[in-house]
Design a protein around this motif. Structure first.
Motif, PDB file in Angstrom:
ATOM      1  N   LYS A 143       0.840  -1.205   0.000  1.00 25.82           N
ATOM      2  CA  LYS A 143       0.000   0.000   0.000  1.00 25.82           C
ATOM      3  C   LYS A 143       0.871   1.250   0.000  1.00 25.82           C
ATOM      4  O   LYS A 143       0.649   2.186  -0.792  1.00 25.82           O
ATOM      5  N   TRP A 144       1.871   1.287   0.863  1.00 22.59           N
ATOM      6  CA  TRP A 144       2.713   2.479   0.970  1.00 22.59           C
ATOM      7  C   TRP A 144       3.696   2.581  -0.191  1.00 22.59           C
ATOM      8  O   TRP A 144       4.080   3.690  -0.589  1.00 22.59           O
ATOM      9  N   TYR A 145       4.111   1.451  -0.770  1.00 20.62           N
ATOM     10  CA  TYR A 145       4.949   1.490  -1.963  1.00 20.62           C
ATOM     11  C   TYR A 145       4.167   2.066  -3.148  1.00 20.62           C
ATOM     12  O   TYR A 145       4.740   2.730  -4.017  1.00 20.62           O
ATOM     13  N   ASP A 146       2.883   1.824  -3.186  1.00 19.63           N
ATOM     14  CA  ASP A 146       2.047   2.428  -4.225  1.00 19.63           C
ATOM     15  C   ASP A 146       1.998   3.939  -4.027  1.00 19.63           C
ATOM     16  O   ASP A 146       2.175   4.717  -4.976  1.00 19.63           O
ATOM     17  N   VAL A 147       1.781   4.368  -2.783  1.00 19.88           N
ATOM     18  CA  VAL A 147       1.715   5.809  -2.497  1.00 19.88           C
ATOM     19  C   VAL A 147       3.036   6.491  -2.835  1.00 19.88           C
ATOM     20  O   VAL A 147       3.068   7.562  -3.470  1.00 19.88           O
ATOM     21  N   ALA A 148       4.148   5.880  -2.434  1.00 17.50           N
ATOM     22  CA  ALA A 148       5.449   6.537  -2.586  1.00 17.50           C
ATOM     23  C   ALA A 148       6.044   6.396  -3.983  1.00 17.50           C
ATOM     24  O   ALA A 148       6.644   7.342  -4.509  1.00 17.50           O
ATOM     25  N   TYR A 149       5.880   5.191  -4.584  1.00 15.21           N
ATOM     26  CA  TYR A 149       6.590   4.900  -5.826  1.00 15.21           C
ATOM     27  C   TYR A 149       5.668   4.612  -7.008  1.00 15.21           C
ATOM     28  O   TYR A 149       6.163   4.398  -8.127  1.00 15.21           O
ATOM     29  N   GLY A 150       4.355   4.574  -6.776  1.00 17.92           N
ATOM     30  CA  GLY A 150       3.449   4.203  -7.854  1.00 17.92           C
ATOM     31  C   GLY A 150       3.548   2.742  -8.234  1.00 17.92           C
ATOM     32  O   GLY A 150       3.171   2.357  -9.352  1.00 17.92           O
ATOM     33  N   PHE A 151       4.051   1.913  -7.330  1.00 18.84           N
ATOM     34  CA  PHE A 151       4.215   0.474  -7.567  1.00 18.84           C
ATOM     35  C   PHE A 151       2.869  -0.207  -7.306  1.00 18.84           C
ATOM     36  O   PHE A 151       2.419  -0.285  -6.166  1.00 18.84           O
ATOM     37  N   LYS A 152       2.225  -0.691  -8.357  1.00 19.03           N
ATOM     38  CA  LYS A 152       0.870  -1.203  -8.247  1.00 19.03           C
ATOM     39  C   LYS A 152       0.866  -2.676  -7.823  1.00 19.03           C
ATOM     40  O   LYS A 152       1.828  -3.411  -8.058  1.00 19.03           O
ATOM     41  N   HIS A 153      -0.248  -3.073  -7.239  1.00 20.88           N
ATOM     42  CA  HIS A 153      -0.335  -4.445  -6.748  1.00 20.88           C
ATOM     43  C   HIS A 153      -1.781  -4.908  -6.701  1.00 20.88           C
ATOM     44  O   HIS A 153      -2.712  -4.105  -6.572  1.00 20.88           O
ATOM     45  N   ILE A 154      -1.958  -6.206  -6.797  1.00 21.28           N
ATOM     46  CA  ILE A 154      -3.199  -6.872  -6.395  1.00 21.28           C
ATOM     47  C   ILE A 154      -2.822  -7.979  -5.435  1.00 21.28           C
ATOM     48  O   ILE A 154      -1.964  -8.811  -5.740  1.00 21.28           O
ATOM     49  N   SER A 155      -3.419  -7.945  -4.258  1.00 19.55           N
ATOM     50  CA  SER A 155      -3.204  -8.984  -3.254  1.00 19.55           C
ATOM     51  C   SER A 155      -4.374  -9.952  -3.298  1.00 19.55           C
ATOM     52  O   SER A 155      -5.534  -9.532  -3.192  1.00 19.55           O
ATOM     53  N   LEU A 156      -4.074 -11.219  -3.454  1.00 19.04           N
ATOM     54  CA  LEU A 156      -5.098 -12.255  -3.544  1.00 19.04           C
ATOM     55  C   LEU A 156      -5.090 -13.069  -2.255  1.00 19.04           C
ATOM     56  O   LEU A 156      -4.122 -13.797  -1.972  1.00 19.04           O
ATOM     57  N   ARG A 157      -6.151 -12.909  -1.484  1.00 21.41           N
ATOM     58  CA  ARG A 157      -6.248 -13.598  -0.192  1.00 21.41           C
ATOM     59  C   ARG A 157      -6.879 -14.971  -0.404  1.00 21.41           C
ATOM     60  O   ARG A 157      -8.093 -15.121  -0.470  1.00 21.41           O
ATOM     61  N   TYR A 158      -6.015 -15.988  -0.504  1.00 21.37           N
ATOM     62  CA  TYR A 158      -6.492 -17.350  -0.688  1.00 21.37           C
ATOM     63  C   TYR A 158      -7.190 -17.840   0.570  1.00 21.37           C
ATOM     64  O   TYR A 158      -6.726 -17.597   1.692  1.00 21.37           O
ATOM     65  N   PHE A 159      -8.240 -18.585   0.356  1.00 25.22           N
ATOM     66  CA  PHE A 159      -8.754 -19.415   1.439  1.00 25.22           C
ATOM     67  C   PHE A 159      -8.051 -20.781   1.284  1.00 25.22           C
ATOM     68  O   PHE A 159      -6.845 -20.783   1.057  1.00 25.22           O
ATOM     69  N   ASN A 160      -8.670 -21.917   1.399  1.00 17.96           N
ATOM     70  CA  ASN A 160      -7.910 -23.167   1.392  1.00 17.96           C
ATOM     71  C   ASN A 160      -7.743 -23.715  -0.021  1.00 17.96           C
ATOM     72  O   ASN A 160      -8.680 -24.257  -0.598  1.00 17.96           O
ATOM     73  N   ALA A 161      -6.526 -23.580  -0.564  1.00 20.70           N
ATOM     74  CA  ALA A 161      -6.228 -24.138  -1.879  1.00 20.70           C
ATOM     75  C   ALA A 161      -6.255 -25.660  -1.797  1.00 20.70           C
ATOM     76  O   ALA A 161      -5.732 -26.261  -0.858  1.00 20.70           O
ATOM     77  N   ALA A 162      -6.861 -26.281  -2.812  1.00 20.04           N
ATOM     78  CA  ALA A 162      -6.985 -27.735  -2.792  1.00 20.04           C
ATOM     79  C   ALA A 162      -7.159 -28.261  -4.212  1.00 20.04           C
ATOM     80  O   ALA A 162      -7.375 -27.495  -5.152  1.00 20.04           O
ATOM     81  N   GLY A 163      -7.071 -29.572  -4.380  1.00 25.63           N
ATOM     82  CA  GLY A 163      -7.256 -30.195  -5.674  1.00 25.63           C
ATOM     83  C   GLY A 163      -5.972 -30.256  -6.472  1.00 25.63           C
ATOM     84  O   GLY A 163      -4.883 -29.916  -6.002  1.00 25.63           O
ATOM     85  N   ALA A 164      -6.103 -30.710  -7.724  1.00 23.43           N
ATOM     86  CA  ALA A 164      -4.965 -30.847  -8.630  1.00 23.43           C
ATOM     87  C   ALA A 164      -5.446 -30.592 -10.050  1.00 23.43           C
ATOM     88  O   ALA A 164      -6.645 -30.587 -10.325  1.00 23.43           O
ATOM     89  N   HIS A 165      -4.506 -30.405 -10.956  1.00 27.39           N
ATOM     90  CA  HIS A 165      -4.872 -30.146 -12.350  1.00 27.39           C
ATOM     91  C   HIS A 165      -5.640 -31.351 -12.909  1.00 27.39           C
ATOM     92  O   HIS A 165      -5.233 -32.506 -12.680  1.00 27.39           O
ATOM     93  N   PRO A 166      -6.744 -31.126 -13.622  1.00 33.68           N
ATOM     94  CA  PRO A 166      -7.538 -32.251 -14.139  1.00 33.68           C
ATOM     95  C   PRO A 166      -6.757 -33.206 -15.033  1.00 33.68           C
ATOM     96  O   PRO A 166      -7.120 -34.377 -15.169  1.00 33.68           O
ATOM     97  N   SER A 167      -5.666 -32.738 -15.641  1.00 37.15           N
ATOM     98  CA  SER A 167      -4.837 -33.611 -16.473  1.00 37.15           C
ATOM     99  C   SER A 167      -4.127 -34.674 -15.661  1.00 37.15           C
ATOM    100  O   SER A 167      -3.658 -35.681 -16.213  1.00 37.15           O
TER     101      SER A 167
END
Length: 328
Positions: free
Chosen positions: A148-172
């Motif tokens: 958040k503060w790096y965006d304010v100071a440097y314009g460094f953009k971000h998206i934070s993805l708050r995972y809940f419980n990752a599970a499973g596997a690739h269908p292949s």
């Protein structure tokens, strides 16, 4: 792709390739697997290695970075908080500073529902107070605040993805979950079905939940990977920083997971009861409406499909990437 050879990371790499991107994996392989990302370029290095990062970033131009490298075991973080603040926070600051130095404009951060702590409301919206109950969640919240503060100071953009419980596997069936030691519930349950464990431990049956066991929101790893692709698309289109929950908006108890797994594998799975683990909230379920609205993201896999894909992977790879067999 920092940490791209890990469980979630390898699925994100696959999704990026399918979407026409050209991911480069940067990973120290301490917990990741080269076999999981054999279709991509891999650079072996540590997140906190400033000289190696600078060399890599000087050698070519990157549009942005997906950051998934972290220590991520709640129980371990309670025992060794210093490890989590060094690995997850200090090393990431080195990464962020080098990205800014190289004029890389954005990062997609792998975060966690553990930033919320004990929820006051369920499902949990992004605006919910953040009060982590363990150092792992605290370390991820610190990264979100730093960005958040790096965006304010440097314009460094971000998206934070708050995972809940990752599970499973690739269908292949080609890539899946392989941790040492394994701490995630669904693979542990399936290891019991494979005869690799004697039982699954249910930590606490005195929670304020319908059956007394802890309730979690499980989201398929391919759905998580799809959300990363959509987050990149949004960052490139809007240049706007944000945070999103990634979950199914449906909670399942530990005992319900065991029941579904028994149905999928067609055999009983033994469980035993133990005391609660320190730092484990009773219920974590996502309010995912923001991701649905702004990322146009919708989970495609229900719980049965999550367990079925995980079972296919673990059945054919009972020792993970180190051991494969076609059937049991």
């Amino acid at each position: 792709m920092v940490g791209g050879a890990g469980y979630v990371g390898s699925h994100v790499v696959r999704a990026l390739l399918e979407a026409g991107h050209e991911p480069v994996v940067y990973d120290n392989l301490s917990t990741g697997h080269m076999e999981a990302v054999c279709d991509s370029e891999v650079i072996i290095g540590d997140v906190g290695d400033r000289d190696k990062l600078r060399t890599v970033l000087q050698a070519r131009r990157f549009d942005g970075v997906v950051h998934l490298a972290a220590a991520s075991l709640v129980a371990e973080s309670m025992r060794e908080p210093s490890v989590y603040f060094r690995n997850n926070v200090s090393a990431s600051i080195v990464l962020f500073d080098e990205l800014i130095r190289a004029d890389v404009p954005w990062v997609v951060l792998s975060s966690t529902a553990a930033v919320y702590g004990e929820p006051e409301v369920v499902p949990i919206p992004e605006e919910h107070p953040t009060r982590p109950t363990n150092p792992y969640g605290e370390s991820k919240l610190m990264l979100e605040r730093i960005l958040k503060w790096y965006d304010v100071a440097y314009g460094f953009k971000h998206i934070s993805l708050r995972y809940f419980n990752a599970a499973g596997a690739h269908p292949s069936g080609q890539i899946g979950e392989d941790h040492m030691p394994e701490t995630h519930l669904i693979p542990i349950v399936l290891q019991v079905a494979l005869g690799l464990r004697d039982f699954v431990t249910v930590f606490g049956i005195d929670y304020p939940t319908p059956d007394g066991s802890a309730v979690r929101d499980y989201v398929h790893v391919c759905d998580l990977a799809d959300a990363h692709v959509r987050a990149i698309t949004r960052l490139c289109a809007t240049g706007t920083s944000s945070v999103y929950n990634l979950g199914s908006a449906r909670g399942y108890s530990v005992r319900e997971i065991v029941d579904v797994a028994q149905q999928v594998v067609g055999m009983p799975i033994k469980s035993v009861v133990a005391d609660r683990r320190a730092g484990d909230p009773p219920i974590l379920v996502a309010d995912n409406r923001k991701a649905l609205s702004e990322l146009q993201w919708m989970p495609q896999f229900d719980l049965e499909a999550i367990v079925e894909t995980a079972w296919r992977w673990h059945r054919d790879h009972p020792q993970g990437y180190g051991n494969r067999r076609s059937s049991i």
